[in-house]
Design an enzyme around this catalytic site. Structure first.
Site, short mmCIF file in Angstrom:
data_model
loop_
_atom_site.label_atom_id
_atom_site.label_comp_id
_atom_site.label_asym_id
_atom_site.label_seq_id
_atom_site.Cartn_x
_atom_site.Cartn_y
_atom_site.Cartn_z
N TRP A 11 35.27 43.03 35.19
CA TRP A 11 33.90 43.32 35.60
C TRP A 11 33.58 42.68 36.95
CZ3 TRP A 11 29.54 40.15 36.30
CH2 TRP A 11 28.32 40.82 36.41
N HIS A 12 34.07 41.44 37.16
CA HIS A 12 33.83 40.78 38.44
C HIS A 12 34.55 41.47 39.59
CE1 HIS A 12 32.23 37.21 36.23
NE2 HIS A 12 31.56 37.05 37.35
N ASP A 13 35.84 41.76 39.37
CA ASP A 13 36.63 42.39 40.43
C ASP A 13 37.97 42.79 39.85
OD1 ASP A 13 37.36 43.34 42.90
OD2 ASP A 13 37.84 41.37 43.75
#
Length: 587
Positions: free
Chosen positions: A473-475
């Site tokens: 989700w972050h990267d």
């Protein structure tokens, strides 16, 4: 009291329960007392963050240790160590250091005379540089809503707010993303169709999760899907990409809202009408978030309003669909003008603190240029430590700004950072306090549906699934996947030792044994977060080699561990003190 029907145009909560008026009035009185009494002291209290008056608990008679000889020794350690830590960080940022030449070109003119500012963190720089513009947008959004309310004098609060949120939100996103809004609209339409087509079927959550996770990968790989890649005839649309043309970077927060709407609707469809009607709502965040609405409340207009709600669109805090729609109908009683003002002052204090740090401590620029050669073990460790503190501040400040905007607009959300980064000794508790609204979202939509923590092996598998999703989700990067799996690996010792050591509770040495475990936790959490959000795995290896390249490095580790032991003991006592004041945060 919520109304009995939720019109399709309004989508407000209806007969899915009633709020106890006595509870609401009592909370309002508590908030008013909390903010009227001792305003200077309450500025930095938990009451300002969560809006609840935490009264002293008479059942807690534990004798606190603040005035004991043991803690007198700890105060001396603090008085020596804390100034040394700041001195080391300021010293390595001095222009007289040879490393300065390696990073001075990425420093910028500062607002403090004679000082440059380290504005090299692109994520925080994008917020810092736009604070005046964001403040103007906030004032315009709130002023226009108040003007509309005065002109129309509508008695249907929910419908009025939702219509305004749709109109302002679409204009706001149009300015931000230009034609990217069309792509967001297509994605939202597909997810809404999935929810309405499959309703209470298990295909609803299955397809929702499949679509959203696939989009996280596809958005990254296709960099937001340029129109000219679809057809040369559409190439002109790429020229109208808005102020933030990379709309897919901000899609991650929208993805959480899409999942929230679909799963809240899924659970509402599976709940019987009798079950929904039997709910009696208390005016608290958890009840607002988890109690199903009437099915009519999951309407297209409220869905669009929720996705595009301007104060929370860019960064959160994350609000569930149920919670948002309920607050459109009935404002949270914790929202009081004086508390909102104090929260705004607290935001400004955080902002000024960050400016001072960035003008005098250049650790972000040093880490970016790997300019730590020749530093002492203390200086290398402070380079990592202050980088982590700046990460904490760079997230805290935007989250507080957007939460303040929502509060001024009449929407209560959760405080994302309940504790300072340096006030954590437990990895499990750390993640309950860090990005708290995301943590609550994860618990509701991932952890509990997967089975929760019934057994240690089951809990570890579920935690592994959670942190894999959090990393993605972050990267989409190997660095963040490594970070996520390191977190899971570092949670294992705490979970196992906590279970095994239960028989030792009550022993005179138990507190000190826990403090040793806390020291290990702190070192592991710092390691994982340096890998994930600061220097990466290669950078950490280089820093460790620099730190332990001599006997002095090992000697420093021993001294630092002793100082951390003192810090953990103080953290224990802070929580004992909080318990006597009715504060039980579990973090």
């Amino acid at each position: 009291m919520p109304s009995k029907a939720a019109g399709k145009s309004g989508g407000k909560p209806s007969s899915s329960g009633s709020i106890k008026s006595s509870d609401s009035q009592e909370i309002s009185k508590q908030v008013e007392r909390a903010t009227l009494e001792h305003p200077l002291r309450s500025l930095f209290s938990l009451d300002v963050l969560d809006g609840i008056r935490h009264a002293r608990d008479p059942s807690k008679t534990t004798a606190l240790r603040w005035r004991t000889p043991e803690f007198g020794l700890y105060y001396i350690v603090f008085a020596v160590c804390v100034p040394l830590m700041f001195k080391a960080a300021i010293d390595i940022s001095s222009p007289s250091r040879p490393q300065y030449e390696l990073y001075k070109d990425i420093l910028e003119p500062g607002i403090i005379p004679g000082r440059l500012v380290d504005n090299s963190d692109s994520q925080y720089a994008s917020f810092r540089d736009q604070v005046p513009l964001l403040a103007l947008v906030m004032l315009a959004q709130v002023a226009l809503r108040n003007l509309l309310d005065r002109v129309t004098k509508s008695q249907d609060r929910a419908s009025q707010r939702i219509r305004y949120d749709v109109l302002f939100g679409l204009v706001f996103l149009g300015v931000l993303h230009g034609t990217g809004l069309l792509k967001l609209g297509i994605i939202a339409g597909v997810c809404f169709a999935v929810a309405k087509t499959f309703r209470g079927s298990r295909l609803n959550p299955l397809l929702t999760w499949t679509i959203v996770i696939s989009l996280l990968f596809l958005n990254e790989w296709h960099q937001g899907y340029r129109f000219d890649s679809l057809s040369p005839a559409l190439a002109a649309l790429d020229n109208f990409s808005g102020l933030l043309d990379r709309w897919h970077i901000h899609f991650n927060i929208t993805a959480l809202r899409l999942i929230s709407f679909n799963l809240d609707y899924y659970w509402a469809c599976r709940a019987s009408k009798r079950e929904i009607a039997s709910h009696v709502l208390s005016d608290d965040e958890r009840t607002r978030a988890e109690t199903p609405l009437d099915l009519d409340a999951y309407a297209p207009t409220s869905f669009i309003a929720y996705l595009t709600y301007a104060p929370l669109y860019l960064a959160g805090p994350i609000l569930t669909y149920n919670n948002y729609v309920r607050q459109c109908a009935i404002p949270a009683s914790t929202l009081q003008p004086r508390r909102t003002i104090l929260y705004g002052v607290r935001f400004l204090v955080s902002l000024v603190t960050m400016e001072l740090v960035l003008h005098y401590i250049y650790v972000v620029a040093i880490a970016k240029r790997s300019a730590w050669q020749g530093l002492s073990p203390l200086e290398v460790s402070m380079l990592g430590y202050f980088n982590l503190h700046i990460i904490w501040l760079k997230l805290l400040i935007p989250w507080r700004f957007f939460r303040l905007w929502a509060m001024v607009d009449g929407v209560e959300t959760q405080e994302n950072m309940l504790r300072c980064m340096s006030d954590n000794y437990s990895a499990l508790a750390f993640w309950r306090a860090w990005h708290r609204s995301f943590n609550r979202w994860i618990v509701r939509y991932i952890y509990v549906p997967l089975g929760g923590a019934k057994t240690i092996p089951g809990a570890l598998l579920n935690i592994a699934a959670v942190f894999t999703f959090v990393a993605i989700w972050h990267d989409i990067s190997l660095t963040l996947l490594t970070w996520g799996w390191l977190i899971v690996l570092f949670l294992i010792p705490e979970m196992v030792v906590t279970s095994v050591a239960k028989p030792l509770r009550g022993k005179p040495y138990y507190r000190h044994l826990c403090a040793l475990g806390g020291v290990a936790n702190v070192l592991m959490m710092m390691t994982a977060n340096l890998v994930g959000f600061c220097v990466g795995l290669d950078g950490l290896k280089a820093m460790v080699a620099q730190l332990f390249g001599s006997y002095a490095g090992f000697a420093f580790l021993a001294i630092a561990s002793a100082a951390l032991f003192v810090g953990v003991q103080v953290m224990f006592e802070v929580r004992e003190d909080e318990a006597t004041r009715g504060i039980h945060l579990r973090c």
